[in-house]
Enzyme design. Structure first.
Site, PDB file in Angstrom:
ATOM      1  N   ARG A  46      33.725  -5.132  -2.067  1.00 36.12           N
ATOM      2  CA  ARG A  46      33.382  -4.485  -0.904  1.00 36.12           C
ATOM      3  C   ARG A  46      34.299  -2.924  -0.998  1.00 36.12           C
ATOM      4  NH1 ARG A  46      36.008  -6.446   3.252  1.00 36.12           N
ATOM      5  NH2 ARG A  46      37.213  -4.739   3.377  1.00 36.12           N
ATOM      6  N   SER A  76      44.091  -6.351   6.080  1.00 33.61           N
ATOM      7  CA  SER A  76      43.844  -6.812   7.367  1.00 33.61           C
ATOM      8  C   SER A  76      44.533  -5.573   8.214  1.00 33.61           C
ATOM      9  CB  SER A  76      44.433  -8.113   7.983  1.00 33.61           C
ATOM     10  OG  SER A  76      43.445  -9.239   7.039  1.00 33.61           O
ATOM     11  N   TYR A  90      41.076  -8.691  15.073  1.00 33.27           N
ATOM     12  CA  TYR A  90      41.401 -10.218  15.148  1.00 33.27           C
ATOM     13  C   TYR A  90      41.713 -10.839  16.551  1.00 33.27           C
ATOM     14  CZ  TYR A  90      41.317  -9.862   9.986  1.00 33.27           C
ATOM     15  OH  TYR A  90      41.286  -9.652   8.671  1.00 33.27           O
ATOM     16  N   ASN A 149      37.964  -3.993  -1.865  1.00 36.45           N
ATOM     17  CA  ASN A 149      38.547  -5.204  -1.669  1.00 36.45           C
ATOM     18  C   ASN A 149      37.674  -6.330  -2.704  1.00 36.45           C
ATOM     19  OD1 ASN A 149      38.784  -8.143  -0.505  1.00 36.45           O
ATOM     20  ND2 ASN A 149      39.159  -7.135   1.388  1.00 36.45           N
ATOM     21  N   GLU A 175      46.583 -14.494   5.250  1.00 33.71           N
ATOM     22  CA  GLU A 175      44.985 -14.674   5.186  1.00 33.71           C
ATOM     23  C   GLU A 175      44.660 -16.223   4.915  1.00 33.71           C
ATOM     24  OE1 GLU A 175      42.805 -11.071   4.454  1.00 33.71           O
ATOM     25  OE2 GLU A 175      44.852 -10.716   3.392  1.00 33.71           O
ATOM     26  N   ASP A 185      35.258   0.320   0.621  1.00 34.51           N
ATOM     27  CA  ASP A 185      35.299   1.173   2.071  1.00 34.51           C
ATOM     28  C   ASP A 185      35.364   2.538   2.013  1.00 34.51           C
ATOM     29  OD1 ASP A 185      35.444  -1.513   2.734  1.00 34.51           O
ATOM     30  OD2 ASP A 185      37.456  -1.466   3.385  1.00 34.51           O
ATOM     31  N   GLU A 236      39.268   2.309   0.047  1.00 32.34           N
ATOM     32  CA  GLU A 236      39.940   1.276  -0.525  1.00 32.34           C
ATOM     33  C   GLU A 236      38.581   0.385  -0.954  1.00 32.34           C
ATOM     34  OE1 GLU A 236      42.378   0.015   2.310  1.00 32.34           O
ATOM     35  OE2 GLU A 236      41.210  -2.025   2.960  1.00 32.34           O
ATOM     36  N   GLY A 282      36.228 -11.308   2.565  1.00 32.27           N
ATOM     37  CA  GLY A 282      36.044 -12.440   3.465  1.00 32.27           C
ATOM     38  C   GLY A 282      34.431 -12.978   3.012  1.00 32.27           C
TER      39      GLY A 282
END
Length: 372
Positions: free
Chosen positions: A305, A194, A265, A323, A17, A307, A321, A327
């Site tokens: 973040r 990702s 992506y 994070n 990443e 989810d 999950e 990003g």
């Protein structure tokens, strides 16, 4: 006149990443409050080499991704009087002024899994984001789910499988999965982001090839119960108490069955976002509280973040999950959710730096010796 706070913006990283990080760092440099902070660009290249860059030279490039000039000096970090010294790796090179805070905008293994955070702890750094424990736990989907479940958060059924057990008894492992779960199931590496190595499995005959691929990326893989679900995200910002943003919803495009790597992506029409998510008031309040519960249960700091899945049939939320270093470009979901909740991107950067300093000061006040 007060001295500006020197903030090392740490970007790059030896991970898949890397390129995402370059964009995040360019955004932070563009929007950080220059009246209060003096940013110091510090990079890690794809070979793992640390460098400190001249800010004016970096900004002259004026690109969406922050460059990593090859001829900038290599550096090392060292604690120095409550701050973090950035020292040239070559002892004959000119000294570099210490920094007050490190702002990591790096993602993936070795960057957000506790390894980097441990190094920053050893360097005596105040740094943005979670510490070693929460960073490691957040990256490990199995342990994160276990701790969330222990704290009372709803978690959908899943099975964790090691590569060693799969190789030793593939037939038996498949039977266990078939006994506990129903089709479809999702196969995903335990420590990747990702959506790399993620597969939707619709027949048990396809399970083996999905596992073989996922095991290329990790030594532990999750087999998760497929749910007809909506994907809901919430941004959490630390505080006393932590605050949760309004939720957003990710919608995979018509060509994608789920929010895959390709949808994220490779396909510009691969996904759309509803911000705020189309939830009723009770659902919105419920998921925001669940996000704070997850943040606290996993011992997070700074930001995260979180989810969730929202079951279309039952209306139940399930923790998916967390994070801990999401990003961080101005158009990434974490900043966008905070902005939609009343905290603009520049103010968010400032608040995260303040939180890093507060946490560092609190920990610095702890005793480190014992005289009996």
């Amino acid at each position: 006149m007060n001295r500006k706070t020197r903030v090392a913006v740490l970007y790059g990283g030896k991970s898949g990443e890397h390129e995402v990080s370059l964009k995040s760092a360019a955004s932070v440099l563009r929007y950080i409050d220059r009246d209060r902070f003096e940013p110091v660009p510090v990079s890690i290249d794809k070979q793992g080499r640390w460098q400190c860059h001249d800010l004016r030279r970096i900004e002259t490039a004026n690109t969406e991704s922050l460059p990593i000039p090859a001829n900038s000096p290599a550096i090392r970090l060292e604690p120095q009087g409550g701050r973090t010294a950035i020292l040239p790796a070559d002892s004959t090179a000119p000294a570099i002024a210490p920094v007050d805070v490190v702002f990591p905008v790096i993602h993936g293994p070795l960057c957000e899994d506790g390894a980097m955070q441990g190094l920053l702890e050893l360097a005596g750094a105040a740094y943005v984001g979670s510490g070693v424990l929460a960073s490691a736990v957040g990256m490990h989907k199995d342990i994160a789910k276990r701790l969330a479940a222990l704290a009372g958060l709803p978690v959908a059924p899943y099975l964790a499988l090691s590569r060693r057990d799969w190789r030793r008894d593939p037939t038996g492992s498949a039977k266990v999965a078939q006994g506990r779960l129903t089709l479809p199931v999702f196969v995903k590496p335990c420590n990747m982001g990702s959506s790399v190595g993620v597969h939707k499995v619709k027949s048990w005959e396809a399970l083996g090839s999905a596992l073989d691929d996922a095991f290329q990326y990790d030594t532990k893989v999750l087999i998760e119960q497929g749910i007809d679900a909506r994907e809901i995200e919430v941004a959490v910002l630390d505080g006393d108490p932590p605050v949760a943003s309004v939720a957003s919803e990710l919608n995979a495009g018509p060509q994608h069955e789920f929010y895959s790597y390709e949808a994220k992506y490779l396909d510009q029409d691969g996904a759309s976002v509803d911000l705020p998510a189309k939830l009723d008031a009770e659902q919105m309040a419920r998921v925001r509280q669940l996000a704070i519960d997850a943040f606290l249960a996993l011992e997070c700091s700074g930001m995260a973040r979180v989810d969730f899945f929202l079951d279309r049939q039952s209306g139940a939320f399930f923790f998916n999950e967390i994070n801990t270093l999401p990003g961080f470009t101005a158009i990434s979901m974490y900043p966008k959710m905070m902005e939609a909740s009343g905290l603009p991107y520049p103010a968010l950067i400032t608040r995260l730096i303040e939180l890093a300093q507060e946490r560092h000061a609190e920990r610095a006040g702890l005793k480190t010796d014992y005289e009996g």
